[in-house]
Scaffold this motif. Structure first.
Motif, short mmCIF file in Angstrom:
data_model
loop_
_atom_site.label_atom_id
_atom_site.label_comp_id
_atom_site.label_asym_id
_atom_site.label_seq_id
_atom_site.Cartn_x
_atom_site.Cartn_y
_atom_site.Cartn_z
N THR A 1 0.82 -1.21 0.00
CA THR A 1 0.00 0.00 0.00
C THR A 1 0.86 1.27 0.00
O THR A 1 0.33 2.37 -0.14
CB THR A 1 -0.92 0.02 1.23
N SER A 2 2.16 1.09 0.14
CA SER A 2 3.11 2.19 0.12
C SER A 2 4.49 1.56 -0.06
O SER A 2 4.76 0.52 0.53
CB SER A 2 3.02 2.95 1.46
N TRP A 3 5.34 2.15 -0.90
CA TRP A 3 6.67 1.58 -1.04
C TRP A 3 7.71 2.64 -1.42
O TRP A 3 7.38 3.71 -1.91
CB TRP A 3 6.71 0.41 -2.02
N MET A 4 8.97 2.28 -1.15
CA MET A 4 10.13 3.10 -1.51
C MET A 4 11.17 2.17 -2.15
O MET A 4 11.37 1.06 -1.69
CB MET A 4 10.79 3.71 -0.26
N VAL A 5 11.78 2.65 -3.22
CA VAL A 5 12.90 1.92 -3.84
C VAL A 5 14.08 2.89 -3.83
O VAL A 5 14.00 3.99 -4.37
CB VAL A 5 12.58 1.47 -5.27
N VAL A 6 15.18 2.46 -3.19
CA VAL A 6 16.34 3.33 -2.98
C VAL A 6 17.56 2.71 -3.66
O VAL A 6 17.86 1.53 -3.44
CB VAL A 6 16.61 3.50 -1.47
N PRO A 7 18.27 3.49 -4.50
CA PRO A 7 19.47 2.93 -5.14
C PRO A 7 20.63 2.79 -4.17
O PRO A 7 20.82 3.63 -3.29
CB PRO A 7 19.80 3.97 -6.23
N MET A 8 21.39 1.71 -4.33
CA MET A 8 22.62 1.51 -3.57
C MET A 8 23.77 2.02 -4.44
O MET A 8 24.07 1.42 -5.48
CB MET A 8 22.84 0.03 -3.26
N ILE A 9 24.37 3.12 -4.03
CA ILE A 9 25.43 3.75 -4.83
C ILE A 9 26.68 3.87 -3.99
O ILE A 9 26.64 4.39 -2.87
CB ILE A 9 24.99 5.13 -5.35
N ALA A 10 27.80 3.39 -4.52
CA ALA A 10 29.10 3.53 -3.85
C ALA A 10 30.14 3.90 -4.89
O ALA A 10 30.19 3.29 -5.97
CB ALA A 10 29.49 2.23 -3.15
N ARG A 11 30.95 4.90 -4.58
CA ARG A 11 31.98 5.38 -5.51
C ARG A 11 31.41 5.60 -6.91
O ARG A 11 31.97 5.20 -7.91
CB ARG A 11 33.18 4.43 -5.54
#
Length: 197
Positions: free
Chosen positions: A130-140
């Motif tokens: 009913t609610s969501w977040m998608v977050v990128p994993m970024i390193a260097r």
């Protein structure tokens, strides 16, 4: 209904637990699974971690749900049908854009847009986000994958504060994972050099 903001003590406790997990092992998948378990139910009912391999293929590396029987549905939704429609606000879109996505509240139309076909839509409906977040994993400056957080069992809805918290968490995980990868590569190089001598 939006969940009240966390106290400073709750933030500190969570990030203390996260630091202990990220510093406890160089086995990246194990680290990510433990991180997903920590995030549930603190950040939501579902936490799924998807990694991008060297060939550009996305694979589900970890998943946790407050209802363990639904973890299989979450794995199946990505294993059999990839990670959703490429033009949607889903995992592939976040990998490409390198920008987080917040869907709150999620409507039936949002679920339809996220699915690549009817079978995957049925699995998404079984999860009941009913609610969501998608977050990128970024390193260097490299995208390592994404972390998805979803509300499936409660009336909680994500807001910008939740997204900022999730981005801070995922940023730490990406850095720890990248450091573990670099350490393993250095160890392999050292072992190869010693074998050559």
């Amino acid at each position: 209904m939006t969940r009240p903001a966390w106290s400073v003590e709750q933030h500190a406790f969570f990030f203390g637990q996260l630091a202990a997990i990220l510093g406890s092992t160089l086995e990246y998948d194990d680290m990510l699974q433990r991180m997903a378990r920590l995030a549930v139910p603190f950040l939501g009912d579902l936490c799924a971690v998807d990694l991008l391999d060297a060939g550009g293929v996305i694979r589900r590396a970890a998943c946790a749900h407050v209802d363990a029987t639904k973890e299989g549905v979450a794995y199946e939704a990505c294993a059999r049908h990839r990670h959703g429609a490429p033009g949607s606000r889903s995992v592939p879109a976040v990998v490409r854009s390198r920008r987080s996505v917040l869907v709150s509240p999620a409507t039936a139309t949002d679920l339809e847009r996220a699915a690549c076909n009817e079978e995957q839509l049925d699995l998404f409906r079984q999860l009941g986000a009913t609610s969501w977040m998608v977050v990128p994993m970024i390193a260097r400056d490299s995208v390592l994958g994404t972390v998805t957080f979803a509300v499936t069992e409660t009336d909680r809805r994500y807001g910008q504060g939740d997204l900022q918290f999730a981005e801070a968490m995922v940023g730490q995980a990406a850095t720890a994972g990248d450091n573990a990868r670099l350490y393993r590569a250095a160890e392999a190089g050292r072992a190869a050099a010693e074998a050559a001598n």
